[in-house]
Write an enzyme that holds these catalytic residues in place. Sequence first.
Site, PDB file in Angstrom:
ATOM      1  N   GLU A 123    -104.565  90.650   0.735  1.00 37.78           N
ATOM      2  CA  GLU A 123    -103.794  89.866   1.712  1.00 37.78           C
ATOM      3  C   GLU A 123    -103.725  90.657   3.004  1.00 37.78           C
ATOM      4  O   GLU A 123    -104.165  91.807   3.077  1.00 37.78           O
ATOM      5  CB  GLU A 123    -102.385  89.585   1.175  1.00 37.78           C
ATOM      6  CG  GLU A 123    -102.365  88.582   0.054  1.00 37.78           C
ATOM      7  CD  GLU A 123    -100.958  88.277  -0.432  1.00 37.78           C
ATOM      8  OE1 GLU A 123    -100.644  87.110  -0.565  1.00 37.78           O
ATOM      9  OE2 GLU A 123    -100.183  89.225  -0.678  1.00 37.78           O
ATOM     10  N   HIS A 244     -94.091  83.651   8.574  1.00 32.96           N
ATOM     11  CA  HIS A 244     -95.386  83.540   7.884  1.00 32.96           C
ATOM     12  C   HIS A 244     -96.319  82.730   8.762  1.00 32.96           C
ATOM     13  O   HIS A 244     -95.959  81.656   9.239  1.00 32.96           O
ATOM     14  CB  HIS A 244     -95.221  82.887   6.504  1.00 32.96           C
ATOM     15  CG  HIS A 244     -96.402  83.145   5.609  1.00 32.96           C
ATOM     16  ND1 HIS A 244     -97.647  82.616   5.860  1.00 32.96           N
ATOM     17  CD2 HIS A 244     -96.532  83.897   4.494  1.00 32.96           C
ATOM     18  CE1 HIS A 244     -98.486  83.030   4.922  1.00 32.96           C
ATOM     19  NE2 HIS A 244     -97.839  83.815   4.084  1.00 32.96           N
ATOM     20  N   ARG A 293     -99.339  90.328   9.130  1.00 33.93           N
ATOM     21  CA  ARG A 293     -98.974  88.953   9.463  1.00 33.93           C
ATOM     22  C   ARG A 293     -98.207  88.793  10.761  1.00 33.93           C
ATOM     23  O   ARG A 293     -98.234  87.709  11.362  1.00 33.93           O
ATOM     24  CB  ARG A 293     -98.260  88.270   8.283  1.00 33.93           C
ATOM     25  CG  ARG A 293     -96.969  88.757   7.881  1.00 33.93           C
ATOM     26  CD  ARG A 293     -96.406  87.854   6.786  1.00 33.93           C
ATOM     27  NE  ARG A 293     -97.233  87.772   5.592  1.00 33.93           N
ATOM     28  CZ  ARG A 293     -96.740  87.747   4.356  1.00 33.93           C
ATOM     29  NH1 ARG A 293     -95.433  87.806   4.162  1.00 33.93           N
ATOM     30  NH2 ARG A 293     -97.529  87.658   3.327  1.00 33.93           N
ATOM     31  N   HIS A 352     -89.905  83.334   7.141  1.00 31.25           N
ATOM     32  CA  HIS A 352     -90.357  83.567   5.768  1.00 31.25           C
ATOM     33  C   HIS A 352     -89.584  84.677   5.075  1.00 31.25           C
ATOM     34  O   HIS A 352     -89.235  84.569   3.898  1.00 31.25           O
ATOM     35  CB  HIS A 352     -91.847  83.921   5.814  1.00 31.25           C
ATOM     36  CG  HIS A 352     -92.479  84.214   4.502  1.00 31.25           C
ATOM     37  ND1 HIS A 352     -92.583  83.277   3.503  1.00 31.25           N
ATOM     38  CD2 HIS A 352     -93.057  85.345   4.005  1.00 31.25           C
ATOM     39  CE1 HIS A 352     -93.204  83.811   2.459  1.00 31.25           C
ATOM     40  NE2 HIS A 352     -93.484  85.074   2.732  1.00 31.25           N
ATOM     41  N   ARG A 387     -92.743  93.599   6.903  1.00 31.32           N
ATOM     42  CA  ARG A 387     -93.123  93.875   5.515  1.00 31.32           C
ATOM     43  C   ARG A 387     -94.612  93.626   5.279  1.00 31.32           C
ATOM     44  O   ARG A 387     -95.170  92.609   5.727  1.00 31.32           O
ATOM     45  CB  ARG A 387     -92.318  92.981   4.573  1.00 31.32           C
ATOM     46  CG  ARG A 387     -92.707  93.090   3.123  1.00 31.32           C
ATOM     47  CD  ARG A 387     -91.873  92.155   2.283  1.00 31.32           C
ATOM     48  NE  ARG A 387     -92.085  90.771   2.644  1.00 31.32           N
ATOM     49  CZ  ARG A 387     -92.869  89.918   1.993  1.00 31.32           C
ATOM     50  NH1 ARG A 387     -93.535  90.313   0.916  1.00 31.32           N
ATOM     51  NH2 ARG A 387     -92.987  88.666   2.390  1.00 31.32           N
TER      52      ARG A 387
HETATM   53  P1  FAD Z   1     -84.356  85.412  -4.709  1.00 37.56           P
HETATM   54  O1  FAD Z   1     -85.494  85.275  -5.596  1.00 37.56           O
HETATM   55  O2  FAD Z   1     -84.299  84.519  -3.514  1.00 37.56           O
HETATM   56  O3  FAD Z   1     -83.064  85.188  -5.577  1.00 37.56           O
HETATM   57  C1  FAD Z   1     -81.788  85.120  -4.978  1.00 37.56           C
HETATM   58  C2  FAD Z   1     -80.814  84.626  -5.997  1.00 37.56           C
HETATM   59  O4  FAD Z   1     -79.476  84.704  -5.500  1.00 37.56           O
HETATM   60  C3  FAD Z   1     -81.013  83.161  -6.362  1.00 37.56           C
HETATM   61  O5  FAD Z   1     -80.806  83.071  -7.755  1.00 37.56           O
HETATM   62  C4  FAD Z   1     -79.896  82.435  -5.605  1.00 37.56           C
HETATM   63  O6  FAD Z   1     -79.519  81.219  -6.171  1.00 37.56           O
HETATM   64  C5  FAD Z   1     -78.805  83.473  -5.730  1.00 37.56           C
HETATM   65  N1  FAD Z   1     -77.730  83.380  -4.720  1.00 37.56           N
HETATM   66  C6  FAD Z   1     -77.855  83.260  -3.388  1.00 37.56           C
HETATM   67  N2  FAD Z   1     -76.616  83.246  -2.825  1.00 37.56           N
HETATM   68  C7  FAD Z   1     -75.710  83.368  -3.828  1.00 37.56           C
HETATM   69  C8  FAD Z   1     -74.301  83.415  -3.904  1.00 37.56           C
HETATM   70  N3  FAD Z   1     -73.520  83.329  -2.806  1.00 37.56           N
HETATM   71  N4  FAD Z   1     -73.713  83.542  -5.113  1.00 37.56           N
HETATM   72  C9  FAD Z   1     -74.459  83.607  -6.247  1.00 37.56           C
HETATM   73  N5  FAD Z   1     -75.807  83.558  -6.240  1.00 37.56           N
HETATM   74  C10 FAD Z   1     -76.424  83.458  -5.045  1.00 37.56           C
HETATM   75  N6  FAD Z   1     -93.199  88.104  -1.962  1.00 37.56           N
HETATM   76  C11 FAD Z   1     -94.179  88.799  -2.576  1.00 37.56           C
HETATM   77  O7  FAD Z   1     -94.027  89.997  -2.832  1.00 37.56           O
HETATM   78  N7  FAD Z   1     -95.322  88.169  -2.936  1.00 37.56           N
HETATM   79  C12 FAD Z   1     -95.552  86.864  -2.685  1.00 37.56           C
HETATM   80  O8  FAD Z   1     -96.583  86.332  -3.028  1.00 37.56           O
HETATM   81  C13 FAD Z   1     -94.537  86.127  -2.020  1.00 37.56           C
HETATM   82  N8  FAD Z   1     -94.701  84.810  -1.741  1.00 37.56           N
HETATM   83  C14 FAD Z   1     -93.642  84.106  -1.243  1.00 37.56           C
HETATM   84  C15 FAD Z   1     -93.773  82.725  -1.076  1.00 37.56           C
HETATM   85  C16 FAD Z   1     -92.685  81.977  -0.658  1.00 37.56           C
HETATM   86  C17 FAD Z   1     -92.823  80.472  -0.494  1.00 37.56           C
HETATM   87  C18 FAD Z   1     -91.459  82.620  -0.369  1.00 37.56           C
HETATM   88  C19 FAD Z   1     -90.272  81.830   0.067  1.00 37.56           C
HETATM   89  C20 FAD Z   1     -91.342  83.982  -0.510  1.00 37.56           C
HETATM   90  C21 FAD Z   1     -92.429  84.737  -0.939  1.00 37.56           C
HETATM   91  N9  FAD Z   1     -92.334  86.109  -1.102  1.00 37.56           N
HETATM   92  C22 FAD Z   1     -93.342  86.795  -1.694  1.00 37.56           C
HETATM   93  C23 FAD Z   1     -91.075  86.788  -0.874  1.00 37.56           C
HETATM   94  C24 FAD Z   1     -90.372  86.972  -2.212  1.00 37.56           C
HETATM   95  O9  FAD Z   1     -90.586  85.831  -3.002  1.00 37.56           O
HETATM   96  C25 FAD Z   1     -88.895  87.198  -2.065  1.00 37.56           C
HETATM   97  O10 FAD Z   1     -88.633  88.137  -1.054  1.00 37.56           O
HETATM   98  C26 FAD Z   1     -88.325  87.697  -3.385  1.00 37.56           C
HETATM   99  O11 FAD Z   1     -88.622  86.786  -4.413  1.00 37.56           O
HETATM  100  C27 FAD Z   1     -86.835  87.856  -3.247  1.00 37.56           C
HETATM  101  O12 FAD Z   1     -86.306  88.108  -4.526  1.00 37.56           O
HETATM  102  P2  FAD Z   1     -84.750  88.293  -4.669  1.00 37.56           P
HETATM  103  O13 FAD Z   1     -84.471  88.495  -6.100  1.00 37.56           O
HETATM  104  O14 FAD Z   1     -84.282  89.293  -3.695  1.00 37.56           O
HETATM  105  O15 FAD Z   1     -84.147  86.899  -4.163  1.00 37.56           O
HETATM  106  C1  SIN Z   2     -98.248  84.731   0.610  1.00 46.40           C
HETATM  107  O1  SIN Z   2     -98.683  84.411  -0.505  1.00 46.40           O
HETATM  108  O2  SIN Z   2     -98.891  84.602   1.651  1.00 46.40           O
HETATM  109  C2  SIN Z   2     -96.885  85.322   0.702  1.00 46.40           C
HETATM  110  C3  SIN Z   2     -96.970  86.726   0.341  1.00 46.40           C
HETATM  111  C4  SIN Z   2     -95.727  87.452   0.726  1.00 46.40           C
HETATM  112  O3  SIN Z   2     -94.840  86.925   1.376  1.00 46.40           O
HETATM  113  O4  SIN Z   2     -95.650  88.629   0.357  1.00 46.40           O
END
Ligand code: FAD
Ligand code: SIN
Length: 536
Positions: A123, A244, A293, A352, A387
Amino acid sequence: MKLLAGRPGWTVTADVIVIGSGVAGLTTALNLRSSNLSVLLVTKAKIDEGSTKWAQGGIAAALGPGDTPDQHKKDTLIAGAGLCDGEAVNVLVTEGPEAVRKLIARGAVFDKSETGEIALTREGGHLRNRILHAGGDATGAEVSRALLAAVNGDSGIEVIENALAIDILQSDAGAVCGVTLHVIGAGSRDGVGRALARAVVIATGGLGQVYAQTTNPSVSTGDGVALALRAGAEIADVEFIQFHPTVLWRDDSLSGQQPLISEAVRGEGAVLVNDKGVRFMKDKHPQGDLAPRDIVAIEIFKQMKESNSPHVWLDTTKVKDFAERFPTIFASCIENGIDPRKQMIPVSPASHYSSGGVKVDLAGRTSIPGLYACGETACTGAHGANRLASNSLLEGLVFGTRISADITANIAEQSVPSEKNSTEFLLDPAIKMTLQLAMSQGAGVMRSAQSLGETLTTLKQLSTHTSDKPCIEAWEVSNLYLLATAIAQAALKREETRGSHWRSDFPESSNEWVKRIVQSYDNDGIWLSKLDEVKK
Ligand code: FAD
Ligand code: SIN
């Protein structure tokens, strides 16, 4: 400072509360189970809601032949544009491979190459193929599935769904002693209650909903960063919002979550072209379409401005076996009337990822005793000003492991919540769209003193739209307001261009700005901002 909420009507206790059920929260909760601590995992919607399940491209880790953590570190530092914390990056890249192996041992299944090895793709910003993926472009769904299966199989983790954490409870001395929660439940745990604990981990994900168009799901309202800020914790680097480059463009009037076209699609040969059919990234960076990116996003923005078009094009027609390699993206294109095997995809940048967040140390500790932050909510410094692709899921795995170890070793006794009154505030949910548009227009991909000034003026006006009716939408919009203000303030202060922060009035990076902007509230509710040195 607190959000206006009803008096807690019930109490629940645990040793540790984990807020959020994405990769960060689930990994932390599971690792805590190697101690004897009881874990309460609260999550504001259904347990699989959040960004994790939407992740497409994959997880970056130096697992391929010839690859090393050191090379991964170099790529991370370049993407981070001079603002990465060197130690945090070291931790991420050296502990990353083991964290991924542990995830595999927990049941996650990644795609294999024809020789049976784990398939690795590339990527933006990576000089090696080091991205593991699952189900083609459904990596997050597989990570989420595997971790949830492990949590569901562990009777030591109690889960409460539809439980929104409102604010932190603190002792008179300031130590964390739990959270206030709003639960849509039945029986004894319905409405506002309090959960008491000896340590609290905020893992509430990102804040993409601060903007009108985002790849983030609706739960990504930055609640954890906002509640940490209200409690007096420091937040850092929030001006570095990653846009993104390739989000499926459908219509400028659409708001909320928009379909992502993964960077991995360019990793498999897709190229960006403008309205005239010219491959505009070719001469802009040695890595061309696979430049970091921030560089691709700003170039797309410039191309859109020049041609007065709401999007550019992603030519995917030469990608081999598109439908099989990217089934999720293929389905969403088809749903929107585009066959990416034969047609180009209209794409434009959308918010993003938040590279900043609650400032933590290498053990995930915030500036409040007993309060930890993990995942996208946290600012470990590993991402600097931008990032590197696919380092986010990895960060959740690595730092979730570190946080659980630190809690296990250092957890304090339960302290008593303070009875002191705090200032309370709540905003009217009706301001949400105006807030999001003000952020997209003035604090988006390209910023200037004028645009940020206009955004801050709008935000100030919106702050007068108070509400006395606590509800989920009002708590969320109040959080969005705090974060929008923090982002715009920091973006105005940073008079340079760096990483994902682009200022049209300060188009160059400045050595004077190799610093992080740290914001917090003091005890009197005064908003403070200071500059921290970057640890190389
Ligand atoms: P999240 O997975 O967002 O989880 C947050 C949790 O907190 C959820 O369960 C939510 O309901 C809960 N929550 C929120 N507020 C509250 C509250 N007030 N009280 C209780 N619960 C709450 N990253 C990569 O490394 N590789 C990728 O390929 C990639 N692709 C992506 C594609 C998309 C479409 C998106 C949106 C992001 C992508 N990212 C990718 C980024 C990555 O997915 C996220 O940064 C990562 O999953 C965040 O994980 P997290 O556990 O911190 O938060
Ligand atoms: C993507 O698949 O392009 C998202 C990857 C990322 O946010 O790390």
